[in-house]
Design a protein around this motif. Structure first.
Motif, PDB file in Angstrom:
ATOM      1  N   GLY A 146     -26.848 -28.323   1.376  1.00 39.99           N
ATOM      2  CA  GLY A 146     -26.227 -29.315   0.482  1.00 39.99           C
ATOM      3  C   GLY A 146     -24.719 -29.205   0.405  1.00 39.99           C
ATOM      4  O   GLY A 146     -24.095 -28.389   1.082  1.00 39.99           O
ATOM      5  N   LEU A 147     -24.128 -30.050  -0.431  1.00 40.33           N
ATOM      6  CA  LEU A 147     -22.670 -30.046  -0.606  1.00 40.33           C
ATOM      7  C   LEU A 147     -22.249 -28.762  -1.315  1.00 40.33           C
ATOM      8  O   LEU A 147     -22.813 -28.389  -2.327  1.00 40.33           O
ATOM      9  N   ALA A 148     -21.258 -28.066  -0.776  1.00 43.61           N
ATOM     10  CA  ALA A 148     -20.807 -26.815  -1.379  1.00 43.61           C
ATOM     11  C   ALA A 148     -19.288 -26.745  -1.326  1.00 43.61           C
ATOM     12  O   ALA A 148     -18.713 -25.703  -1.040  1.00 43.61           O
ATOM     13  N   LEU A 149     -18.635 -27.874  -1.616  1.00 43.57           N
ATOM     14  CA  LEU A 149     -17.166 -27.933  -1.640  1.00 43.57           C
ATOM     15  C   LEU A 149     -16.561 -27.414  -0.339  1.00 43.57           C
ATOM     16  O   LEU A 149     -15.522 -26.783  -0.344  1.00 43.57           O
ATOM     17  N   GLY A 150     -17.225 -27.669   0.758  1.00 44.22           N
ATOM     18  CA  GLY A 150     -16.711 -27.241   2.056  1.00 44.22           C
ATOM     19  C   GLY A 150     -16.759 -25.744   2.278  1.00 44.22           C
ATOM     20  O   GLY A 150     -16.219 -25.237   3.238  1.00 44.22           O
ATOM     21  N   LYS A 151     -17.426 -25.024   1.367  1.00 47.60           N
ATOM     22  CA  LYS A 151     -17.394 -23.559   1.478  1.00 47.60           C
ATOM     23  C   LYS A 151     -18.731 -22.960   1.878  1.00 47.60           C
ATOM     24  O   LYS A 151     -18.847 -21.755   1.999  1.00 47.60           O
ATOM     25  N   GLY A 152     -19.745 -23.788   2.075  1.00 47.86           N
ATOM     26  CA  GLY A 152     -21.084 -23.266   2.349  1.00 47.86           C
ATOM     27  C   GLY A 152     -21.339 -22.938   3.808  1.00 47.86           C
ATOM     28  O   GLY A 152     -22.478 -22.948   4.251  1.00 47.86           O
ATOM     29  N   VAL A 153     -20.275 -22.624   4.556  1.00 45.56           N
ATOM     30  CA  VAL A 153     -20.429 -22.294   5.976  1.00 45.56           C
ATOM     31  C   VAL A 153     -19.986 -20.851   6.211  1.00 45.56           C
ATOM     32  O   VAL A 153     -18.876 -20.480   5.855  1.00 45.56           O
ATOM     33  N   LEU A 154     -20.881 -20.031   6.781  1.00 43.49           N
ATOM     34  CA  LEU A 154     -20.529 -18.638   7.053  1.00 43.49           C
ATOM     35  C   LEU A 154     -20.598 -18.384   8.552  1.00 43.49           C
ATOM     36  O   LEU A 154     -21.611 -18.664   9.188  1.00 43.49           O
ATOM     37  N   ILE A 155     -19.504 -17.860   9.095  1.00 49.65           N
ATOM     38  CA  ILE A 155     -19.496 -17.506  10.508  1.00 49.65           C
ATOM     39  C   ILE A 155     -19.699 -16.000  10.589  1.00 49.65           C
ATOM     40  O   ILE A 155     -18.918 -15.231  10.031  1.00 49.65           O
ATOM     41  N   CYS A 156     -20.779 -15.591  11.214  1.00 48.99           N
ATOM     42  CA  CYS A 156     -21.174 -14.171  11.195  1.00 48.99           C
ATOM     43  C   CYS A 156     -21.051 -13.583  12.587  1.00 48.99           C
ATOM     44  O   CYS A 156     -21.652 -14.080  13.538  1.00 48.99           O
TER      45      CYS A 156
END
Ligand code: AMP
Ligand code: GLY
Length: 424
Positions: A146-156
């Motif tokens: 869902g929408l997470a203010l552009g912060k819901g992406v994690l590069i691992c």
């Protein structure tokens, strides 16, 4: 015609400024707006999610066109609310705004219609996601659905980081319900490009390309932010790339949404990665980008109100977009500490230096009037200092020069916006 713009950041300031250039705009309102927007529009204290009040305001004030700019009200059905009251509104309906509102939806759409994007799997349980990670290739990317203010992406980079990421998104619910479902996708490398387009349900018109700088610190270090600066055009977005994207990405996306019974009218923002295998979609947004809009609209020659109306009326095929053969750079002046903790309420001085200066713009992202009527800082991102130039280097020099014109407590900026220009 009277026009209402919904939103209150730098993107909305750029839209309001562009609308103010239109002979069709008789009076402009902005809800809630900010101290900069107040120069071109009358600000009304209604929040972007207060649909009943927005619709009532539009009816009472004889608004002929409403532009809904931010993602949250679009995803929650703001345009549907205006339409249900018999009012004209620009932006996708709720059933089409899902293109941004759900990463799982957009990934499934791309897979179904053969639109190039990173390989992925969707998970509804942490257990299944963790099991999948055991045999997956690293680095890997985790995305809250869902929408997470552009912060819901994690590069691992490592399996351990990825396991922790699944815990943060799905178990600790760091982004709330947005993490009930996650997408795990292949890590891609290449140049990122933002391409904004107007869509009328069937036809698409492509605006000039841009590039954002999402990290807080120079050299792409630090936390992800809403965007610390942009430039337009991207020198990496060649005619060949453009042709490929129109054929394989843009029109197929519009056609796919129509085929799904989710006709899209509004702006589709294509976040692209130019990989060695060709351009691929990183993400879709169902709205103008922020701060991409601040560099794209000053270069656009068209009357934007005519373009908005053509999108609503399904007559975009009669519109040709025109962009000046120049370049623009936007440097965001932020409050030191953004995107985490920062202080606000500092007086901003020097804004008058932008008045009547052709080719220079100061778009307000977070400002307000204090009790005495002074303009003070009111957010993490405060101003988007934007300048045009005959090419990217000139525009960058102009923009950085203009960052010196304004002062406020805790002023912070990146010093390498547009550095990629030198590598082109
Ligand atoms: P998104 O919100 O999906 O655009 O992701 C935010 C940022 O994360 C993007 O602008 C990229 O820099 C990065 N990103 C997202 N997906 C990927 C991917 N599959 N591979 C590499 N980087 C990615
Ligand atoms: N600048 C990126 C965004 O608007 O999502």
């Amino acid at each position: 015609m009277k026009i209402l713009i919904v939103g209150g950041g730098g993107r909305e300031h750029a839209i309001a400024w562009k609308v103010s250039q239109s002979p069709k705009a008789e009076k402009i309102y902005c809800a809630p707006g900010n101290a900069g927007i107040a120069q071109v529009a009358e600000c009304v204290p209604i929040g972007v999610m207060e649909f009943d009040r927005l619709v009532a305001f539009a009816k009472e004030n004889d608004i002929g066109l409403t532009i809904v700019a931010p993602d949250d009200p679009l995803a929650a059905g703001a345009v549907d609310a205006f339409e249900a009251a018999g009012l004209r509104a620009f932006g996708p309906r709720k059933n089409a705004a899902i293109l941004e509102g759900s990463k799982a939806f957009s990934k499934d759409l791309m897979k179904k219609y053969g639109i190039p994007t990173a390989a992925y799997e969707t998970f509804d349980s942490a257990e299944a996601a963790l099991a999948y990670l055991e045999q997956a290739k690293m680095p890997i990317v985790l995305k809250a659905d869902g929408l997470a203010l552009g912060k819901g992406v994690l590069i691992c980079n490592t399996r351990e980081e990825a396991r922790e990421g699944v815990g943060a998104l799905m178990l600790d619910k760091q982004f709330g319900a947005a993490g009930n479902r996650i997408v795990i996708e292949e890590f891609m490398t290449g140049r990122e490009v933002s391409v904004l387009t107007f869509v009328d349900g069937k036809n698409i018109r492509v605006m000039a390309s841009a590039q954002d700088h999402k990290r807080a610190k120079d050299g792409d270090q630090g936390l992800n932010t809403g965007g610390m600066g942009t430039f337009s055009p991207s020198p990496f977005y060649t005619d060949e790339v453009d042709r490929y994207c129109r054929e394989h990405i843009y029109q197929p996306t519009v056609d796919a949404m129509r085929a799904e019974g989710r006709e899209f009218k509004g702006v589709i923002f294509f976040g692209l990665m130019l990989t060695s295998d060709g351009p691929k979609v990183l993400e879709y947004n169902a709205r103008f980008g922020d701060p991409e809009t601040q560099v794209v609209l000053p270069r656009m020659k068209n009357d934007i109100v005519e373009v908005f109306e053509a999108c609503i009326d399904g007559t975009l095929n009669q519109v040709e977009l025109e962009f000046a053969d120049n370049a623009a750079v936007c440097v965001v002046l932020a409050s030191d500490g953004y995107p985490e903790h920062y202080e606000k309420g500092y007086r901003i001085t020097g804004l008058e230096k932008f008045e009547d200066k052709d080719k220079y713009y100061v778009f307000h992202a977070g400002s307000k009037f204090d009790q005495e009527g002074n303009i003070v800082t009111n957010g993490g991102r405060v101003l988007g200092v934007t300048a045009l130039g005959e090419d990217l280097k000139a525009a960058r020099a102009n923009a950085y020069g203009a960052t010196e014109w304004v002062e406020f407590g805790n002023k912070y900026m990146r010093h390498d916006i547009g550095k990629a220009i030198d590598e082109a």
